[in-house]
Motif scaffolding. Structure first.
Motif, mmCIF file in Angstrom:
data_model
loop_
_atom_site.group_PDB
_atom_site.id
_atom_site.type_symbol
_atom_site.label_atom_id
_atom_site.label_comp_id
_atom_site.label_asym_id
_atom_site.label_seq_id
_atom_site.Cartn_x
_atom_site.Cartn_y
_atom_site.Cartn_z
ATOM 1 N N GLY A 1 0.888 -1.295 -0.042
ATOM 2 C CA GLY A 1 0.038 0.033 -0.015
ATOM 3 C C GLY A 1 0.988 1.188 0.140
ATOM 4 O O GLY A 1 0.287 2.167 -0.785
ATOM 5 N N CYS A 2 1.838 1.207 0.627
ATOM 6 C CA CYS A 2 2.833 2.479 0.515
ATOM 7 C C CYS A 2 3.460 2.608 -0.778
ATOM 8 O O CYS A 2 3.654 3.880 -1.047
ATOM 9 C CB CYS A 2 3.775 2.110 1.676
ATOM 10 S SG CYS A 2 3.551 2.302 3.412
ATOM 11 N N ARG A 3 3.906 1.540 -1.524
ATOM 12 C CA ARG A 3 4.286 1.560 -2.703
ATOM 13 C C ARG A 3 3.380 2.374 -3.785
ATOM 14 O O ARG A 3 3.703 3.295 -4.454
ATOM 15 C CB ARG A 3 4.718 0.164 -3.481
ATOM 16 C CG ARG A 3 5.868 -0.284 -2.486
ATOM 17 C CD ARG A 3 6.550 -1.499 -3.135
ATOM 18 N NE ARG A 3 7.427 -2.199 -2.247
ATOM 19 C CZ ARG A 3 7.302 -3.304 -1.514
ATOM 20 N NH1 ARG A 3 5.803 -3.651 -1.441
ATOM 21 N NH2 ARG A 3 8.229 -3.903 -0.704
ATOM 22 N N THR B 1 1.718 8.838 3.371
ATOM 23 C CA THR B 1 2.135 8.593 4.530
ATOM 24 C C THR B 1 2.641 7.279 4.501
ATOM 25 O O THR B 1 2.202 6.522 3.533
ATOM 26 C CB THR B 1 1.371 8.686 5.847
ATOM 27 O OG1 THR B 1 0.457 7.543 5.831
ATOM 28 C CG2 THR B 1 0.472 9.829 5.597
ATOM 29 N N MET B 2 3.865 6.883 5.199
ATOM 30 C CA MET B 2 4.458 5.577 5.044
ATOM 31 C C MET B 2 4.237 4.759 6.333
ATOM 32 O O MET B 2 4.815 5.248 7.632
ATOM 33 C CB MET B 2 5.848 5.691 4.787
ATOM 34 C CG MET B 2 6.196 6.445 3.465
ATOM 35 S SD MET B 2 5.754 5.058 2.265
ATOM 36 C CE MET B 2 4.247 6.054 1.488
ATOM 37 N N ALA C 1 13.772 -0.187 7.049
ATOM 38 C CA ALA C 1 14.599 0.665 6.469
ATOM 39 C C ALA C 1 14.171 1.142 5.144
ATOM 40 O O ALA C 1 14.271 2.171 4.820
ATOM 41 C CB ALA C 1 15.885 -0.171 6.149
ATOM 42 N N TRP C 2 13.247 0.328 4.476
ATOM 43 C CA TRP C 2 12.617 0.871 3.340
ATOM 44 C C TRP C 2 11.737 2.134 3.570
ATOM 45 O O TRP C 2 11.715 3.005 2.993
ATOM 46 C CB TRP C 2 11.935 -0.241 2.506
ATOM 47 C CG TRP C 2 11.369 0.235 1.428
ATOM 48 C CD1 TRP C 2 12.098 0.300 0.169
ATOM 49 C CD2 TRP C 2 9.899 0.610 1.073
ATOM 50 N NE1 TRP C 2 11.162 0.753 -0.788
ATOM 51 C CE2 TRP C 2 9.648 0.940 -0.411
ATOM 52 C CE3 TRP C 2 8.802 0.607 1.957
ATOM 53 C CZ2 TRP C 2 8.740 1.346 -0.891
ATOM 54 C CZ3 TRP C 2 7.673 1.073 1.206
ATOM 55 C CH2 TRP C 2 7.501 1.577 0.037
ATOM 56 N N LEU C 3 10.779 1.988 4.706
ATOM 57 C CA LEU C 3 9.888 3.030 5.005
ATOM 58 C C LEU C 3 10.441 4.050 5.267
ATOM 59 O O LEU C 3 10.258 5.282 4.714
ATOM 60 C CB LEU C 3 9.163 2.456 6.291
ATOM 61 C CG LEU C 3 7.967 1.624 6.078
ATOM 62 C CD1 LEU C 3 7.552 0.886 7.382
ATOM 63 C CD2 LEU C 3 6.985 1.718 5.086
ATOM 64 N N ARG C 4 11.827 3.965 6.222
ATOM 65 C CA ARG C 4 12.368 5.257 6.475
ATOM 66 C C ARG C 4 13.172 5.879 5.298
ATOM 67 O O ARG C 4 13.202 7.247 5.152
ATOM 68 C CB ARG C 4 13.843 4.751 7.477
ATOM 69 C CG ARG C 4 14.415 6.066 7.646
ATOM 70 C CD ARG C 4 15.792 5.556 8.892
ATOM 71 N NE ARG C 4 16.392 6.486 9.457
ATOM 72 C CZ ARG C 4 17.300 7.343 9.052
ATOM 73 N NH1 ARG C 4 17.577 7.294 7.779
ATOM 74 N NH2 ARG C 4 17.717 8.366 9.599
ATOM 75 N N GLU C 5 13.558 5.144 4.448
ATOM 76 C CA GLU C 5 13.895 5.813 3.016
ATOM 77 C C GLU C 5 13.039 6.697 2.289
ATOM 78 O O GLU C 5 13.194 7.789 1.915
ATOM 79 C CB GLU C 5 14.429 4.862 2.174
ATOM 80 C CG GLU C 5 15.180 5.290 0.862
ATOM 81 C CD GLU C 5 15.705 4.195 -0.026
ATOM 82 O OE1 GLU C 5 16.155 4.462 -1.006
ATOM 83 O OE2 GLU C 5 16.010 3.056 0.503
ATOM 84 N N GLN C 6 11.794 6.056 2.321
ATOM 85 C CA GLN C 6 10.622 6.744 1.579
ATOM 86 C C GLN C 6 10.284 8.072 2.143
ATOM 87 O O GLN C 6 9.666 8.759 1.848
ATOM 88 C CB GLN C 6 9.671 5.869 1.191
ATOM 89 C CG GLN C 6 9.717 4.400 0.748
ATOM 90 C CD GLN C 6 10.759 4.465 -0.284
ATOM 91 O OE1 GLN C 6 10.578 5.380 -1.240
ATOM 92 N NE2 GLN C 6 11.853 3.587 -0.314
#
Length: 255
Positions: free
Chosen positions: A42-44, A59-60, A76-81
Protein backbone atom coordinates in the motif's frame (compact mmCIF):
# COMPACT_ATOMS: atom_id res chain seq x y z
CA UNK A 1 -11.77 23.61 0.01
CA UNK A 2 -12.09 20.52 2.21
CA UNK A 3 -8.93 18.74 3.35
CA UNK A 4 -9.28 14.95 3.29
CA UNK A 5 -6.86 13.82 6.00
CA UNK A 6 -7.19 10.02 5.67
CA UNK A 7 -8.08 7.90 2.64
CA UNK A 8 -6.91 4.68 0.97
CA UNK A 9 -7.26 5.31 -2.76
CA UNK A 10 -4.75 2.55 -3.43
CA UNK A 11 -7.44 0.07 -2.31
CA UNK A 12 -8.77 -2.41 -4.87
CA UNK A 13 -12.26 -0.97 -4.31
CA UNK A 14 -11.18 1.91 -6.59
CA UNK A 15 -9.56 -0.12 -9.37
CA UNK A 16 -12.39 0.40 -11.86
CA UNK A 17 -12.87 4.17 -11.57
CA UNK A 18 -9.94 5.58 -9.58
CA UNK A 19 -8.82 8.18 -12.12
CA UNK A 20 -12.35 9.37 -12.82
CA UNK A 21 -13.15 9.72 -9.13
CA UNK A 22 -9.92 11.47 -8.15
CA UNK A 23 -10.13 13.87 -11.07
CA UNK A 24 -13.65 14.83 -9.93
CA UNK A 25 -12.71 15.81 -6.39
CA UNK A 26 -11.69 19.41 -7.02
CA UNK A 27 -15.02 20.08 -8.72
CA UNK A 28 -16.74 18.98 -5.51
CA UNK A 29 -14.69 21.21 -3.23
CA UNK A 30 -12.07 18.67 -2.13
CA UNK A 31 -8.65 20.34 -2.09
CA UNK A 32 -5.95 18.05 -0.68
CA UNK A 33 -5.93 14.33 0.10
CA UNK A 34 -3.66 12.36 2.40
CA UNK A 35 -3.40 8.79 1.11
CA UNK A 36 -2.38 6.66 4.07
CA UNK A 37 -0.08 3.67 3.88
CA UNK A 38 -1.33 0.53 5.62
CA UNK A 39 1.00 -2.15 4.24
CA UNK A 40 4.29 -2.18 2.37
CA UNK A 41 2.45 -2.75 -0.91
CA UNK A 42 0.00 0.00 0.00
CA UNK A 43 2.88 2.36 0.67
CA UNK A 44 4.34 1.65 -2.77
CA UNK A 45 0.96 2.33 -4.37
CA UNK A 46 0.63 5.49 -2.29
CA UNK A 47 3.92 6.78 -3.65
CA UNK A 48 2.63 6.23 -7.18
CA UNK A 49 -0.51 8.22 -6.40
CA UNK A 50 1.53 11.11 -5.01
CA UNK A 51 3.55 11.19 -8.21
CA UNK A 52 0.47 11.15 -10.45
CA UNK A 53 -1.79 13.64 -8.63
CA UNK A 54 -0.53 17.05 -7.47
CA UNK A 55 -3.13 17.24 -4.68
CA UNK A 56 -2.34 13.84 -3.12
CA UNK A 57 0.24 13.50 -0.35
CA UNK A 58 1.21 10.23 1.29
CA UNK A 59 2.22 8.58 4.53
CA UNK A 60 4.43 5.58 5.16
CA UNK A 61 3.50 2.96 7.74
CA UNK A 62 2.13 -0.50 8.38
CA UNK A 63 -1.29 -1.02 9.98
CA UNK A 64 -1.25 -3.24 13.10
CA UNK A 65 -3.21 -5.96 11.30
CA UNK A 66 -0.41 -6.17 8.70
CA UNK A 67 2.56 -6.14 11.06
CA UNK A 68 3.36 -9.82 10.51
CA UNK A 69 4.94 -8.71 7.21
CA UNK A 70 7.33 -6.27 8.90
CA UNK A 71 11.06 -6.73 9.40
CA UNK A 72 13.99 -4.41 10.00
CA UNK A 73 14.50 -4.45 6.23
CA UNK A 74 10.95 -3.19 5.83
CA UNK A 75 11.53 -0.46 8.41
CA UNK A 76 14.66 0.61 6.54
CA UNK A 77 12.67 0.87 3.31
CA UNK A 78 9.95 2.92 5.03
CA UNK A 79 12.57 5.22 6.49
CA UNK A 80 14.07 5.85 3.05
CA UNK A 81 10.65 6.76 1.61
CA UNK A 82 9.95 9.21 4.42
CA UNK A 83 12.45 11.62 2.86
CA UNK A 84 10.45 11.94 -0.36
CA UNK A 85 9.00 15.41 -0.89
CA UNK A 86 5.32 14.42 -0.72
CA UNK A 87 5.53 12.04 2.26
CA UNK A 88 4.18 13.88 5.31
CA UNK A 89 3.73 11.40 8.18
CA UNK A 90 4.36 7.90 9.54
CA UNK A 91 1.18 5.86 9.59
CA UNK A 92 -1.12 4.35 10.01
CA UNK A 93 0.40 2.58 12.97
CA UNK A 94 -0.94 1.38 16.31
CA UNK A 95 -2.85 -1.48 17.89
CA UNK A 96 -5.96 -3.40 16.81
CA UNK A 97 -7.35 -6.05 19.17
CA UNK A 98 -10.62 -6.51 17.28
CA UNK A 99 -9.00 -9.35 15.37
CA UNK A 100 -7.12 -12.18 17.11
CA UNK A 101 -4.13 -11.96 14.78
CA UNK A 102 -1.44 -10.75 14.84
CA UNK A 103 -0.94 -11.32 18.54
CA UNK A 104 -0.72 -8.19 20.71
CA UNK A 105 2.97 -8.62 21.50
CA UNK A 106 3.87 -8.55 17.81
CA UNK A 107 1.68 -5.50 17.25
CA UNK A 108 3.30 -3.73 20.19
CA UNK A 109 6.80 -4.53 18.92
CA UNK A 110 6.19 -2.88 15.55
CA UNK A 111 4.14 -0.04 16.99
CA UNK A 112 7.08 0.88 19.18
CA UNK A 113 9.48 0.50 16.25
CA UNK A 114 7.38 2.71 13.96
CA UNK A 115 6.99 5.36 16.67
CA UNK A 116 10.76 5.26 16.83
CA UNK A 117 10.91 5.68 13.06
CA UNK A 118 8.75 8.80 13.29
CA UNK A 119 11.13 10.18 15.90
CA UNK A 120 14.11 9.43 13.64
CA UNK A 121 12.63 11.20 10.61
CA UNK A 122 10.95 13.95 12.68
CA UNK A 123 7.47 13.36 11.36
CA UNK A 124 4.00 13.25 12.94
CA UNK A 125 2.22 9.92 13.33
CA UNK A 126 -1.21 8.65 12.30
CA UNK A 127 -2.50 6.38 15.05
CA UNK A 128 -4.88 3.45 14.57
CA UNK A 129 -6.42 2.14 17.79
CA UNK A 130 -9.31 -0.32 17.87
CA UNK A 131 -10.41 -2.10 21.04
CA UNK A 132 -6.99 -1.24 22.46
CA UNK A 133 -7.54 2.06 24.25
CA UNK A 134 -5.40 1.50 27.34
CA UNK A 135 -2.43 -0.18 25.66
CA UNK A 136 -2.32 2.44 22.91
CA UNK A 137 -2.32 5.36 25.31
CA UNK A 138 0.13 3.66 27.72
CA UNK A 139 2.63 3.06 24.93
CA UNK A 140 2.28 6.54 23.48
CA UNK A 141 2.81 8.14 26.88
CA UNK A 142 5.74 5.88 27.75
CA UNK A 143 7.41 6.57 24.39
CA UNK A 144 6.63 10.31 24.50
CA UNK A 145 4.61 10.41 21.28
CA UNK A 146 3.79 14.04 22.08
CA UNK A 147 7.30 14.86 20.87
CA UNK A 148 6.35 13.72 17.35
CA UNK A 149 2.72 14.83 17.42
CA UNK A 150 0.04 13.44 15.16
CA UNK A 151 -3.58 12.40 14.88
CA UNK A 152 -5.65 9.62 16.41
CA UNK A 153 -7.37 8.39 13.26
CA UNK A 154 -11.05 7.42 13.31
CA UNK A 155 -11.35 8.46 16.94
CA UNK A 156 -13.92 6.25 18.66
CA UNK A 157 -13.22 6.51 22.37
CA UNK A 158 -14.64 8.66 25.19
CA UNK A 159 -14.22 12.34 25.93
CA UNK A 160 -12.28 11.35 29.05
CA UNK A 161 -9.69 9.59 26.90
CA UNK A 162 -9.76 12.53 24.48
CA UNK A 163 -8.56 14.69 27.36
CA UNK A 164 -5.44 12.53 27.64
CA UNK A 165 -4.68 12.96 23.94
CA UNK A 166 -5.35 16.69 24.13
CA UNK A 167 -2.74 16.83 26.88
CA UNK A 168 -0.33 15.34 24.32
CA UNK A 169 -1.35 17.99 21.73
CA UNK A 170 -2.73 15.36 19.37
CA UNK A 171 -5.38 15.89 16.73
CA UNK A 172 -8.48 13.75 16.24
CA UNK A 173 -9.57 12.30 12.91
CA UNK A 174 -13.37 12.42 12.67
CA UNK A 175 -15.10 10.42 9.94
CA UNK A 176 -18.40 8.93 8.91
CA UNK A 177 -19.19 7.30 12.25
CA UNK A 178 -20.07 10.74 13.64
CA UNK A 179 -23.23 10.64 11.47
CA UNK A 180 -24.46 7.32 12.92
CA UNK A 181 -27.45 7.55 15.25
CA UNK A 182 -25.89 5.16 17.79
CA UNK A 183 -22.56 7.06 18.03
CA UNK A 184 -23.46 8.74 21.33
CA UNK A 185 -20.02 8.38 22.92
CA UNK A 186 -18.27 9.79 19.87
CA UNK A 187 -20.71 12.70 19.60
CA UNK A 188 -20.00 13.58 23.24
CA UNK A 189 -16.26 13.45 22.55
CA UNK A 190 -16.50 15.64 19.44
CA UNK A 191 -18.62 18.18 21.29
CA UNK A 192 -15.84 18.32 23.90
CA UNK A 193 -12.79 18.38 21.61
CA UNK A 194 -11.83 21.91 20.46
CA UNK A 195 -12.46 22.45 16.75
CA UNK A 196 -8.80 23.47 16.45
CA UNK A 197 -7.88 19.83 17.17
CA UNK A 198 -10.21 18.12 14.68
CA UNK A 199 -9.39 16.80 11.20
CA UNK A 200 -11.97 15.64 8.68
CA UNK A 201 -11.42 12.20 7.16
CA UNK A 202 -13.30 9.42 5.40
CA UNK A 203 -11.06 6.34 5.70
CA UNK A 204 -12.24 5.60 2.15
CA UNK A 205 -13.36 3.08 0.99
CA UNK A 206 -14.56 2.23 4.52
CA UNK A 207 -17.07 3.73 6.99
CA UNK A 208 -19.37 5.72 4.73
CA UNK A 209 -21.48 8.28 6.58
CA UNK A 210 -25.24 8.50 6.57
CA UNK A 211 -27.03 8.63 4.16
CA UNK A 212 -24.59 6.40 2.27
CA UNK A 213 -23.80 3.96 5.07
CA UNK A 214 -22.93 0.51 3.73
CA UNK A 215 -21.75 1.81 0.35
CA UNK A 216 -18.19 2.42 -0.82
CA UNK A 217 -16.88 5.57 0.81
CA UNK A 218 -15.03 8.40 -0.92
CA UNK A 219 -13.99 11.96 -0.21
CA UNK A 220 -17.21 13.12 -1.88
CA UNK A 221 -18.91 12.26 1.43
CA UNK A 222 -16.85 14.73 3.48
CA UNK A 223 -19.59 17.40 3.51
CA UNK A 224 -21.84 15.07 5.53
CA UNK A 225 -19.10 14.75 8.15
CA UNK A 226 -18.50 18.50 8.22
CA UNK A 227 -22.20 19.11 8.71
CA UNK A 228 -22.40 16.63 11.60
CA UNK A 229 -19.44 18.28 13.36
CA UNK A 230 -20.94 21.73 12.73
CA UNK A 231 -24.23 20.69 14.30
CA UNK A 232 -22.47 19.46 17.43
CA UNK A 233 -20.46 22.68 17.64
CA UNK A 234 -23.36 25.00 16.91
CA UNK A 235 -21.56 26.65 13.99
CA UNK A 236 -21.73 26.60 10.20
CA UNK A 237 -20.18 23.80 8.17
CA UNK A 238 -18.05 26.34 6.25
CA UNK A 239 -16.28 27.25 9.49
CA UNK A 240 -15.66 23.56 10.21
CA UNK A 241 -14.23 23.10 6.72
CA UNK A 242 -11.94 26.11 7.01
CA UNK A 243 -10.61 25.41 10.50
CA UNK A 244 -10.04 21.70 9.88
CA UNK A 245 -8.18 22.58 6.66
CA UNK A 246 -5.90 24.87 8.63
CA UNK A 247 -5.43 22.15 11.25
CA UNK A 248 -4.41 19.57 8.64
CA UNK A 249 -2.02 21.96 6.92
CA UNK A 250 -0.42 22.72 10.29
CA UNK A 251 -0.07 19.06 11.30
CA UNK A 252 1.28 17.87 7.94
CA UNK A 253 3.37 21.03 7.40
CA UNK A 254 1.65 22.01 4.19
CA UNK A 255 0.19 25.26 2.92
Amino acid sequence: MIFESHAHYDDEAFHEDRDELLNSLAGHGIGMVINVGASLAGCRATLELTEKYPFIYGTMGVHPSETQELSEEGIAWLREQCFRDKVVAVGEIGLDYYWKEPEPDLQKKWFERQLGLAREVRMPVIIHSRDAAKDTLDMMQALHAEEMGGVVHCYSYSKELAREYLNMDFYFGIGGVITFKNAKKLKEAVAYIPLERILLETDSPYLSPEPNRGKRNSSLNLPYIAEAVAELKGIGSEEVIEVTRQNAERLFRLG
